[in-house]
Design a protein around this motif. Sequence first.
Motif: not given
Length: 354
Positions: A160-187
């Motif tokens: 559960x703890x590891x899943x919660x971490x991934x849930x939050x990271x997923x939301x962070x990645x969506x909010x921040x957008x792809x890194x410079x040069x990162x493929x949009x589909x991969x992101x």
Amino acid sequence: MTTSAAGFVLPSGFDPLAEHGRVLEAVLTALERVEEQLTASLEFDDVFSQTATRHLASAGGKRVRPVLTVLASLLGDAGLAEGQVGEVGPETRQAAVVMELTHLATLYHDDVMDEAPVRRGAPAAHRLWGNSQAILAGDLIFARASQLMAELGPRPVRIQAETFERLVQGQLWETRGPDEGQDLLEHYYRVLGGKTGSLIAAAGVLGAYLGGADETAVQVMADYGEKVGLAFQLADDLIDLTSSAEELGKTPGTDLRERVPTLSTILLARAAAGEGPEADDARRVLALVDGPLDTDEQLAAAVAALTAHPAFAEAGALTRRWAEEAKAALAPLPESVVTEALAAFADYVVSRAS
């Protein structure tokens, strides 16, 4: 559609157990109890806390994660080889409740961040009580889910703890957008893996583990659940463009209006970056998608253009491919009514209408 005597309804379009009466009975009985426990788990002395946390639970939902938890638990049943199963255990049912609670909590937070007006056909919590109280209601649901998971032992707590971490990271990645040069589909796939795949995978893993399945089955469910989760969310993105407001419980085309990247729009942008008549056509559609979407007419025109473009059909094909990969992940398991049901579950998540 399969309905139990007590009224629990399996998701529409998912009916792989109809010819296996004792297995079906075990699943439906467990899900009835899960539903009862879900309501009971959101009981608080404070009236507002109970009202706010039960708001979305009582609005319904497909209960995809509890269904998968219960199904995966049957992989460990000693009578499975003979097509017989016993009662789904209380620990599995409690894990199913935790999975649904965790999902519900994320919806409270998502609706605040997305400024969504409606969820499951009901006003979003933040529309009723404001952003701060909606966020706190989501936090309260997370807290109750953690209490219930703490009763199931160290490994479930860690999952559960590891899943919660991934849930939050997923939301962070969506909010921040792809890194410079990162493929949009991969992101995009990375975001979906965090926001959706992680929790559906956890449902399968916990079900298999608490149901007494061997470690091979537990790891298979981790792989299967991750891929089913991506297929589920990709299908949601397509459904957002093709279903009615009544089916969705929210306004169609919401992702377009909120400028949320989806597989269809990513593939459309790729097509528009090319040359020739096909690229010109993609740029015409992209101009509608990226243009003003303030009125219902503008949104409807953009939705119609996007769903008619080949990028939408390509997105559908890729979505179905994820479901096929999920089914292929079941190969290490002995064939049984449960693996048949899990394969049907993967088909269901990409064939549903809402």
